[in-house]
Scaffold this active site. Structure first.
Site, PDB file in Angstrom:
ATOM      1  N   LYS A   7      76.681  35.923  64.565  1.00 45.15           N
ATOM      2  CA  LYS A   7      76.650  34.459  64.489  1.00 45.15           C
ATOM      3  C   LYS A   7      77.507  33.800  65.577  1.00 45.15           C
ATOM      4  O   LYS A   7      77.175  32.712  66.038  1.00 45.15           O
ATOM      5  CB  LYS A   7      77.125  33.995  63.108  1.00 45.15           C
ATOM      6  CG  LYS A   7      76.123  34.293  61.998  1.00 45.15           C
ATOM      7  CD  LYS A   7      76.578  33.679  60.693  1.00 45.15           C
ATOM      8  CE  LYS A   7      76.033  34.412  59.515  1.00 45.15           C
ATOM      9  NZ  LYS A   7      74.885  33.834  58.855  1.00 45.15           N
ATOM     10  N   GLU A  14      83.974  27.204  60.832  1.00 46.56           N
ATOM     11  CA  GLU A  14      83.303  25.986  61.277  1.00 46.56           C
ATOM     12  C   GLU A  14      83.479  24.898  60.233  1.00 46.56           C
ATOM     13  O   GLU A  14      83.866  25.151  59.103  1.00 46.56           O
ATOM     14  CB  GLU A  14      81.831  26.236  61.638  1.00 46.56           C
ATOM     15  CG  GLU A  14      80.959  26.683  60.535  1.00 46.56           C
ATOM     16  CD  GLU A  14      79.545  27.069  60.990  1.00 46.56           C
ATOM     17  OE1 GLU A  14      79.317  27.434  62.153  1.00 46.56           O
ATOM     18  OE2 GLU A  14      78.655  27.008  60.137  1.00 46.56           O
ATOM     19  N   HIS A  66      74.198  29.865  48.340  1.00 48.42           N
ATOM     20  CA  HIS A  66      73.713  29.993  49.714  1.00 48.42           C
ATOM     21  C   HIS A  66      72.499  30.917  49.838  1.00 48.42           C
ATOM     22  O   HIS A  66      72.185  31.386  50.917  1.00 48.42           O
ATOM     23  CB  HIS A  66      74.825  30.470  50.662  1.00 48.42           C
ATOM     24  CG  HIS A  66      76.088  29.689  50.526  1.00 48.42           C
ATOM     25  ND1 HIS A  66      76.129  28.330  50.677  1.00 48.42           N
ATOM     26  CD2 HIS A  66      77.342  30.061  50.209  1.00 48.42           C
ATOM     27  CE1 HIS A  66      77.364  27.907  50.477  1.00 48.42           C
ATOM     28  NE2 HIS A  66      78.111  28.929  50.180  1.00 48.42           N
ATOM     29  N   LYS A  86      68.327  31.300  49.090  1.00 43.68           N
ATOM     30  CA  LYS A  86      67.169  30.425  48.856  1.00 43.68           C
ATOM     31  C   LYS A  86      66.445  30.742  47.550  1.00 43.68           C
ATOM     32  O   LYS A  86      66.302  31.906  47.192  1.00 43.68           O
ATOM     33  CB  LYS A  86      66.214  30.570  50.043  1.00 43.68           C
ATOM     34  CG  LYS A  86      66.864  30.154  51.346  1.00 43.68           C
ATOM     35  CD  LYS A  86      66.154  30.714  52.559  1.00 43.68           C
ATOM     36  CE  LYS A  86      66.955  30.439  53.823  1.00 43.68           C
ATOM     37  NZ  LYS A  86      66.483  31.204  54.980  1.00 43.68           N
TER      38      LYS A  86
HETATM   39  P1  ADP Z   1      73.357  33.829  55.906  1.00 42.66           P
HETATM   40  O1  ADP Z   1      73.105  34.473  57.225  1.00 42.66           O
HETATM   41  O2  ADP Z   1      74.343  34.561  55.062  1.00 42.66           O
HETATM   42  O3  ADP Z   1      72.101  33.455  55.173  1.00 42.66           O
HETATM   43  P2  ADP Z   1      73.615  31.158  57.055  1.00 42.66           P
HETATM   44  O4  ADP Z   1      74.503  30.929  58.205  1.00 42.66           O
HETATM   45  O5  ADP Z   1      72.136  31.249  57.323  1.00 42.66           O
HETATM   46  O6  ADP Z   1      74.095  32.459  56.254  1.00 42.66           O
HETATM   47  O7  ADP Z   1      73.870  30.035  55.967  1.00 42.66           O
HETATM   48  C1  ADP Z   1      73.307  30.106  54.684  1.00 42.66           C
HETATM   49  C2  ADP Z   1      73.520  28.813  53.950  1.00 42.66           C
HETATM   50  O8  ADP Z   1      74.924  28.539  53.817  1.00 42.66           O
HETATM   51  C3  ADP Z   1      72.980  27.580  54.639  1.00 42.66           C
HETATM   52  O9  ADP Z   1      71.614  27.367  54.388  1.00 42.66           O
HETATM   53  C4  ADP Z   1      73.834  26.489  54.032  1.00 42.66           C
HETATM   54  O10 ADP Z   1      73.409  26.166  52.735  1.00 42.66           O
HETATM   55  C5  ADP Z   1      75.184  27.156  53.929  1.00 42.66           C
HETATM   56  N1  ADP Z   1      76.011  26.890  55.113  1.00 42.66           N
HETATM   57  C6  ADP Z   1      76.210  27.669  56.183  1.00 42.66           C
HETATM   58  N2  ADP Z   1      77.066  27.112  57.063  1.00 42.66           N
HETATM   59  C7  ADP Z   1      77.428  25.924  56.529  1.00 42.66           C
HETATM   60  C8  ADP Z   1      78.297  24.860  56.946  1.00 42.66           C
HETATM   61  N3  ADP Z   1      78.994  24.919  58.076  1.00 42.66           N
HETATM   62  N4  ADP Z   1      78.406  23.782  56.129  1.00 42.66           N
HETATM   63  C9  ADP Z   1      77.732  23.696  54.965  1.00 42.66           C
HETATM   64  N5  ADP Z   1      76.910  24.667  54.518  1.00 42.66           N
HETATM   65  C10 ADP Z   1      76.754  25.768  55.282  1.00 42.66           C
END
Ligand code: ADP
Length: 459
Positions: free
Chosen positions: A119, A203, A238, A240
């Site tokens: 990431k 972040e 987090h 879906k």
């Molecule tokens: P993973 O790879 O574990 O699925 P992601 O980076 O795709 O993680 O994030 C998954 C979910 O986490 C996002 O869809 C969102 O709901 C939440 N999320 C990730 N980063 C943030 C952020 N900076 N602020 C708020 N929610 C976040």
């Protein structure tokens, strides 16, 4: 141009069946592999050949047996391997070993996976080409002092994230400095256990954004298209739960800008095969790139339905060397790719909503699913008499509806879930119905904070 005669599917459950179906339609012979725990699993019976792997390993480790899977593929004269999602799908070492063994890996190159699987690296790529990212510090935190310093720089609330993260793991929301170090250490431990790498970065935490992602497809000659977006904001921890395409109630300009940025990201790495570029959309309408997933995703179905493009078949044809616009792949030029109506996917899982969604296991006594106009089912191991084991994820069947309007797609999803009868294991069907009938969902107002903010969904 290669011509695949035999494809091995290095996965299980619903995605193995999905890939087997795509191969069958293309006239390709299929080989499945299964762990001893999956001896009676349905996907095995759908392939032309199936072989036990990882006999002396654990249920998950069996599907991670790189050497064994590759030597089996060689022995059985397999032309290509489709990794599905999870397990080895994003493992550059596996992709590399396939290539070295003369077997086509159906997916992007190991180099692309390596860049995009991290990431931090992928955020830096986005920044270098002017695609907006969530403000933060894109460096692995080395010490407690750095954690405090970076968090202050970013400003609370913050999100701690594992650079190797996936599936919502290794992620922590921190609202003040008091909780920071404890959360930092637990995120680090979780990341180490889940991914073997404990790099954590920081972040800004966005309050209840929408999760919008764009499906892309690239061939081996640098041609890349996008198949528009999906809204995956309905999440629990987090992860879906319900996804739909296209996004409902986002402006035409937002949609255009998000798709254009997705294409920029894919182009910057000369992306090949199927991938998804994920964004968060804040309440002010700003979008931010979060990551790119170099694989087929669980929710690809909704995009297939609204665009009419078979993404899994496209993956296989692209891996054979066909161009996107060839007669075989048949993807039209970008301007001719359109979406029609709305598709909604509900993930029916064997989880008990009344017991904090604890996975339930046991024998399914009755398994009857909905059907009819506008309903697509992508099932895994559910049938009357099947046994749900505790070893794997709890996804039982994906119910995807289609209609010309969002409202009627919801009606169809509800009707299909009500028609479904599963006895013997608990499922989340009642919870899914509560989400579908919620006014906020119907109005397209849902964001990633919706489930947490709506205790009535648990009634
Ligand atoms: P993973 O790879 O574990 O699925 P992601 O980076 O795709 O993680 O994030 C998954 C979910 O986490 C996002 O869809 C969102 O709901 C939440 N999320 C990730 N980063 C943030 C952020 N900076 N602020 C708020 N929610 C976040």
């Amino acid at each position: 141009m290669k011509s695949f005669r035999k494809v091995l599917i290095a996965n299980r459950g619903e995605i193995a069946i999905r890939i087997i179906r795509a191969c069958q339609e293309l006239g390709i012979r299929t080989v499945s592999v299964y762990s001893k725990e999956d001896k009676l699993a349905l996907f095995r019976t759908k392939s032309d050949e199936s072989y036990l792997i990882g006999n002396n390993k654990g249920p998950v480790e069996a599907y991670l047996s790189i050497e064994e899977i590759i030597s089996l593929a060689i022995k059985k004269a397999v032309d290509a391997i489709h990794p599905g999602y999870g397990f080895l799908a994003e493992n550059p070492e596996f992709a590399q070993k396939c290539i070295e063994s003369g077997i086509e890996f159906i997916g992007p190159t190991p180099e692309m996976m390596d860049k995009l699987g991290d990431k931090i690296k992928s955020k830096l790529i986005a920044q270098s080409i002017g695609v907006p990212t969530i403000p933060g510090v894109e460096k692995a935190i080395k010490s407690d002092q750095e954690a405090i310093k970076f968090a202050q720089k970013c400003g609370y609330p913050i999100m701690l994230k594992a650079s190797a993260g996936g599936g919502g793991r290794g992620m922590r929301i921190v609202r003040n400095e008091t909780d920071l170090l404890q959360e930092f250490h637990s995120a680090k431990n979780e990341a180490q256990k889940a991914f073997g790498i404990d790099d954590i970065f920081i972040e800004k935490y966005l309050e209840s954004p929408k999760h919008i992602e764009v499906q892309v497809l690239g061939d081996n000659y640098g041609n890349i298209v996008y198949l528009y977006e999906r809204d995956c904001s309905i999440q629990r921890r987090h992860q879906k739960v319900i996804e739909f395409a296209p996004a409902f109630k986002i402006s035409a300009e937002q949609r255009k800008a998000i798709c254009a940025d997705a294409l920029k990201i894919a182009r910057s790495v000369n992306y090949r095969n199927a991938g998804t570029v994920e964004f968060l959309l804040d309440k002010q309408g700003n979008h931010y790139f979060i990551e790119m997933n170099p694989r087929i995703q669980v929710e690809h179905t909704v995009t297939e339905i609204v665009t009419g493009i078979d993404i899994v078949q496209s993956q296989i044809l692209i891996a054979q060397g066909y161009k996107l616009n060839s007669k075989e792949v048949g993807i039209p030029r970008q301007s001719a790719i359109q979406t029609r109506g709305y598709a909604i996917q509900c993930r029916v899982t064997t989880e008990d909503p009344s017991n904090s969604f604890a996975p339930d296991t046991g024998k399914i006594d009755v398994y009857r699913t909905g059907a009819g106009f506008g309903i697509r089912l992508d099932g895994g191991n559910g049938y009357t008499g099947s046994v749900i084991s505790p070893y794997y994820d709890s996804l039982l069947v994906k119910i995807t509806s289609w209609s010309r309007t969002f409202e009627d797609a919801i009606n169809k999803s509800q009707r299909a879930i009500r028609e479904t009868l599963i006895n013997g294991v608990k499922t989340n069907e009642a919870f899914l119905l509560n989400v579908l009938s919620h006014p906020r969902f119907k109005n397209g107002e849902c964001d990633t904070g919706f489930i947490d903010a709506s205790p009535e969904l648990f009634d």
